[in-house]
Design a protein around this motif. Structure first.
Motif, PDB file in Angstrom:
ATOM      1  N   GLY A 234       0.820  -1.205   0.000  1.00 30.73           N
ATOM      2  CA  GLY A 234       0.000   0.000   0.000  1.00 30.73           C
ATOM      3  C   GLY A 234       0.852   1.252   0.000  1.00 30.73           C
ATOM      4  O   GLY A 234       2.060   1.215   0.252  1.00 30.73           O
ATOM      5  N   GLY A 235       0.223   2.392  -0.269  1.00 26.91           N
ATOM      6  CA  GLY A 235       0.960   3.640  -0.422  1.00 26.91           C
ATOM      7  C   GLY A 235       1.795   4.014   0.779  1.00 26.91           C
ATOM      8  O   GLY A 235       2.937   4.475   0.642  1.00 26.91           O
ATOM      9  N   VAL A 236       1.269   3.818   1.983  1.00 26.48           N
ATOM     10  CA  VAL A 236       2.000   4.209   3.190  1.00 26.48           C
ATOM     11  C   VAL A 236       3.236   3.335   3.388  1.00 26.48           C
ATOM     12  O   VAL A 236       4.241   3.784   3.951  1.00 26.48           O
ATOM     13  N   SER A 237       3.204   2.097   2.895  1.00 25.18           N
ATOM     14  CA  SER A 237       4.356   1.209   3.067  1.00 25.18           C
ATOM     15  C   SER A 237       5.582   1.719   2.319  1.00 25.18           C
ATOM     16  O   SER A 237       6.715   1.317   2.624  1.00 25.18           O
ATOM     17  N   LYS A 238       5.364   2.621   1.358  1.00 19.43           N
ATOM     18  CA  LYS A 238       6.497   3.175   0.614  1.00 19.43           C
ATOM     19  C   LYS A 238       7.356   4.087   1.495  1.00 19.43           C
ATOM     20  O   LYS A 238       8.432   4.534   1.084  1.00 19.43           O
ATOM     21  N   ALA A 239       6.893   4.361   2.720  1.00 14.93           N
ATOM     22  CA  ALA A 239       7.721   5.109   3.678  1.00 14.93           C
ATOM     23  C   ALA A 239       8.966   4.323   4.051  1.00 14.93           C
ATOM     24  O   ALA A 239       9.926   4.885   4.572  1.00 14.93           O
ATOM     25  N   GLY A 240       8.963   3.018   3.820  1.00 14.69           N
ATOM     26  CA  GLY A 240      10.146   2.201   4.062  1.00 14.69           C
ATOM     27  C   GLY A 240      10.469   2.043   5.539  1.00 14.69           C
ATOM     28  O   GLY A 240       9.582   1.782   6.360  1.00 14.69           O
ATOM     29  N   PRO A 241      11.752   2.212   5.909  1.00 17.34           N
ATOM     30  CA  PRO A 241      12.158   1.984   7.304  1.00 17.34           C
ATOM     31  C   PRO A 241      11.398   2.836   8.315  1.00 17.34           C
ATOM     32  O   PRO A 241      11.251   2.429   9.475  1.00 17.34           O
ATOM     33  N   VAL A 242      10.925   4.005   7.896  1.00 18.12           N
ATOM     34  CA  VAL A 242      10.162   4.866   8.797  1.00 18.12           C
ATOM     35  C   VAL A 242       8.942   4.129   9.344  1.00 18.12           C
ATOM     36  O   VAL A 242       8.541   4.335  10.493  1.00 18.12           O
ATOM     37  N   LEU A 243       8.359   3.242   8.534  1.00 17.14           N
ATOM     38  CA  LEU A 243       7.231   2.425   8.977  1.00 17.14           C
ATOM     39  C   LEU A 243       7.702   1.067   9.488  1.00 17.14           C
ATOM     40  O   LEU A 243       7.292   0.624  10.566  1.00 17.14           O
ATOM     41  N   PHE A 244       8.571   0.405   8.724  1.00 14.96           N
ATOM     42  CA  PHE A 244       8.888  -0.985   9.034  1.00 14.96           C
ATOM     43  C   PHE A 244       9.755  -1.137  10.284  1.00 14.96           C
ATOM     44  O   PHE A 244       9.595  -2.121  11.022  1.00 14.96           O
ATOM     45  N   ASP A 245      10.633  -0.208  10.543  1.00 15.48           N
ATOM     46  CA  ASP A 245      11.465  -0.332  11.749  1.00 15.48           C
ATOM     47  C   ASP A 245      10.604  -0.332  13.019  1.00 15.48           C
ATOM     48  O   ASP A 245      10.748  -1.236  13.858  1.00 15.48           O
ATOM     49  N   PRO A 246       9.701   0.647  13.207  1.00 14.17           N
ATOM     50  CA  PRO A 246       8.870   0.587  14.415  1.00 14.17           C
ATOM     51  C   PRO A 246       7.870  -0.564  14.408  1.00 14.17           C
ATOM     52  O   PRO A 246       7.563  -1.120  15.466  1.00 14.17           O
ATOM     53  N   VAL A 247       7.343  -0.950  13.240  1.00 17.22           N
ATOM     54  CA  VAL A 247       6.434  -2.099  13.201  1.00 17.22           C
ATOM     55  C   VAL A 247       7.152  -3.343  13.702  1.00 17.22           C
ATOM     56  O   VAL A 247       6.644  -4.096  14.551  1.00 17.22           O
ATOM     57  N   GLN A 248       8.365  -3.576  13.190  1.00 15.67           N
ATOM     58  CA  GLN A 248       9.099  -4.765  13.594  1.00 15.67           C
ATOM     59  C   GLN A 248       9.481  -4.721  15.071  1.00 15.67           C
ATOM     60  O   GLN A 248       9.451  -5.746  15.766  1.00 15.67           O
ATOM     61  N   ALA A 249       9.793  -3.521  15.556  1.00 15.01           N
ATOM     62  CA  ALA A 249      10.127  -3.390  16.976  1.00 15.01           C
ATOM     63  C   ALA A 249       8.915  -3.678  17.857  1.00 15.01           C
ATOM     64  O   ALA A 249       9.018  -4.377  18.876  1.00 15.01           O
ATOM     65  N   TRP A 250       7.747  -3.162  17.479  1.00  8.79           N
ATOM     66  CA  TRP A 250       6.538  -3.397  18.266  1.00  8.79           C
ATOM     67  C   TRP A 250       6.085  -4.852  18.164  1.00  8.79           C
ATOM     68  O   TRP A 250       5.604  -5.428  19.143  1.00  8.79           O
ATOM     69  N   VAL A 251       6.237  -5.453  16.997  1.00  2.46           N
ATOM     70  CA  VAL A 251       5.900  -6.878  16.859  1.00  2.46           C
ATOM     71  C   VAL A 251       6.770  -7.706  17.798  1.00  2.46           C
ATOM     72  O   VAL A 251       6.283  -8.603  18.503  1.00  2.46           O
ATOM     73  N   LYS A 252       8.057  -7.404  17.828  1.00  2.24           N
ATOM     74  CA  LYS A 252       8.959  -8.136  18.723  1.00  2.24           C
ATOM     75  C   LYS A 252       8.557  -7.952  20.179  1.00  2.24           C
ATOM     76  O   LYS A 252       8.602  -8.894  20.982  1.00  2.24           O
ATOM     77  N   ARG A 253       8.123  -6.734  20.527  1.00  5.10           N
ATOM     78  CA  ARG A 253       7.725  -6.464  21.905  1.00  5.10           C
ATOM     79  C   ARG A 253       6.440  -7.198  22.270  1.00  5.10           C
ATOM     80  O   ARG A 253       6.291  -7.705  23.392  1.00  5.10           O
ATOM     81  N   LEU A 254       5.479  -7.253  21.346  1.00  2.00           N
ATOM     82  CA  LEU A 254       4.157  -7.802  21.651  1.00  2.00           C
ATOM     83  C   LEU A 254       4.054  -9.302  21.429  1.00  2.00           C
ATOM     84  O   LEU A 254       3.172  -9.952  21.988  1.00  2.00           O
ATOM     85  N   ALA A 255       4.932  -9.861  20.610  1.00  6.73           N
ATOM     86  CA  ALA A 255       4.861 -11.297  20.286  1.00  6.73           C
ATOM     87  C   ALA A 255       5.608 -12.092  21.346  1.00  6.73           C
ATOM     88  O   ALA A 255       6.814 -12.317  21.250  1.00  6.73           O
ATOM     89  N   GLN A 256       4.909 -12.552  22.367  1.00 11.00           N
ATOM     90  CA  GLN A 256       5.545 -13.239  23.480  1.00 11.00           C
ATOM     91  C   GLN A 256       5.233 -14.731  23.535  1.00 11.00           C
ATOM     92  O   GLN A 256       6.001 -15.496  24.115  1.00 11.00           O
ATOM     93  N   LEU A 257       4.118 -15.160  22.946  1.00 10.09           N
ATOM     94  CA  LEU A 257       3.834 -16.591  22.927  1.00 10.09           C
ATOM     95  C   LEU A 257       4.819 -17.294  22.004  1.00 10.09           C
ATOM     96  O   LEU A 257       5.159 -16.775  20.937  1.00 10.09           O
ATOM     97  N   PRO A 258       5.282 -18.474  22.369  1.00 12.86           N
ATOM     98  CA  PRO A 258       6.370 -19.122  21.625  1.00 12.86           C
ATOM     99  C   PRO A 258       6.094 -19.294  20.133  1.00 12.86           C
ATOM    100  O   PRO A 258       7.018 -19.190  19.326  1.00 12.86           O
ATOM    101  N   PHE A 259       4.831 -19.538  19.764  1.00 11.66           N
ATOM    102  CA  PHE A 259       4.568 -19.844  18.353  1.00 11.66           C
ATOM    103  C   PHE A 259       4.454 -18.601  17.467  1.00 11.66           C
ATOM    104  O   PHE A 259       4.266 -18.721  16.258  1.00 11.66           O
ATOM    105  N   VAL A 260       4.590 -17.387  18.048  1.00  9.64           N
ATOM    106  CA  VAL A 260       4.574 -16.183  17.211  1.00  9.64           C
ATOM    107  C   VAL A 260       5.834 -15.335  17.379  1.00  9.64           C
ATOM    108  O   VAL A 260       5.918 -14.237  16.825  1.00  9.64           O
ATOM    109  N   THR A 261       6.812 -15.845  18.105  1.00  9.03           N
ATOM    110  CA  THR A 261       8.015 -15.036  18.346  1.00  9.03           C
ATOM    111  C   THR A 261       8.895 -14.893  17.106  1.00  9.03           C
ATOM    112  O   THR A 261       9.760 -14.023  17.072  1.00  9.03           O
TER     113      THR A 261
END
Length: 287
Positions: A234-261
């Motif tokens: 989508g258009g907003v994804s073209k922001a690149g690292p500005v979007l993906f870096d915090p998304v990946q950081a928040w996913v890592k923070r929130l994904a605590q169950l073993p099967f989604v880490t």
């Protein structure tokens, strides 16, 4: 509106697009019919796949896309079938995006994936064990309306605190402007992304808020259907690292169950995933 001729291996042979005209139902369809005839030329398609913004009624072939006011319970499947004379399938545009990336894009090595489109809204689709997860009405996996804050902002859908209220381009821009970023200027998500890339703290904060909401929706979906691959386009994804870096950081923070880490969140690879997903539907319907 976009149309293409697509071969059985996912190769786009011809494609074109036009702006969706303002006007009534017949005027909009007339423009689509011209586009279809132009793209198919002398070719003889054997099936047609349609991807449309929702909500839709896949059983009866009706669509009511929010962004096309002229089409409300419009019988698009019947009208296209009459135009082309071959079997027609209908799916949500987010589902088609996910299918396209699954077929020939960033998810081609995955059996199960979540595809997310971040633009003026937030849509999505799930491919589960190689097949699209549609739900009883054909509207499953609408991740943009997963509630991530029950006390949050009002959403256009009528609920509160949906992913879309934080992560869509217009909502991120509006939040940043309320906080003092380029207040009163006619700006969009591309300007917000450029300022964030230059280190503007207010722009970065808006993207971080949106990323946190996206990550919360991703984790809610991942623990429900047990997936490992997430493709964002989508258009907003073209922001690149500005979007993906915090998304990946928040996913890592929130994904605590073993099967989604080990969730793998990656950018889309295709510019035309929706077209390819619609074509994939069509080929699957006749195979």
């Amino acid at each position: 509106m976009a149309a293409a001729l697509v071969s059985a291996d996912g190769t786009i042979l011809v494609q074109d697009r036009i702006a969706t005209p303002a006007g009534g139902a017949d005027e909009v369809f007339a423009a689509l019919a011209v586009l279809v005839e132009k793209v198919r030329g002398e070719a003889r398609p054997i099936a047609v796949g349609i991807g449309s913004a929702g909500p839709l009624d896949a059983v009866h072939g009706l669509i009511s896309p929010v962004n096309i006011p002229g089409w409300r319970n419009f019988p698009l499947v019947e009208r296209v079938r009459d135009l082309v004379g071959v079997p027609v399938t209908l799916g949500v545009d987010g589902h088609c995006f996910a299918l396209g990336e699954f077929w020939t894009g960033a998810g081609r090595d995955a059996d199960t994936l979540l595809g997310i489109v971040v633009s003026t809204g937030v849509g999505g689709g799930i491919v589960l064990n190689g097949r699209p997860l549609l739900g009883q009405s054909g509207n499953a996996a609408h991740i943009g309306h997963v509630v991530v804050d029950q006390n949050g902002e009002a959403c256009a859908c009528g609920s509160f605190g949906c992913v879309e209220t934080y992560a869509s381009g217009p909502r991120m821009v509006a939040r940043a402007q309320r906080n003092g970023w380029r207040a009163g200027e006619p700006v969009d998500a591309a300007v917000l992304a450029a300022d964030a890339a230059d280190g503007d703290e207010l722009a970065l904060a808006a993207f971080d808020d949106g990323a946190q909401a996206l990550a919360a929706g991703i984790i809610a979906t991942a623990v429900t259907v047990d997936l490992t691959t997430v493709v964002i386009g989508g258009g907003v994804s073209k922001a690149g690292p500005v979007l993906f870096d915090p998304v990946q950081a928040w996913v890592k923070r929130l994904a605590q169950l073993p099967f989604v880490t080990e969730l793998n969140v990656v950018p889309a690879q295709l510019d035309n995933a929706g077209l390819l997903g619609a074509a994939h539907q069509a080929w699957a319907s006749i195979s």
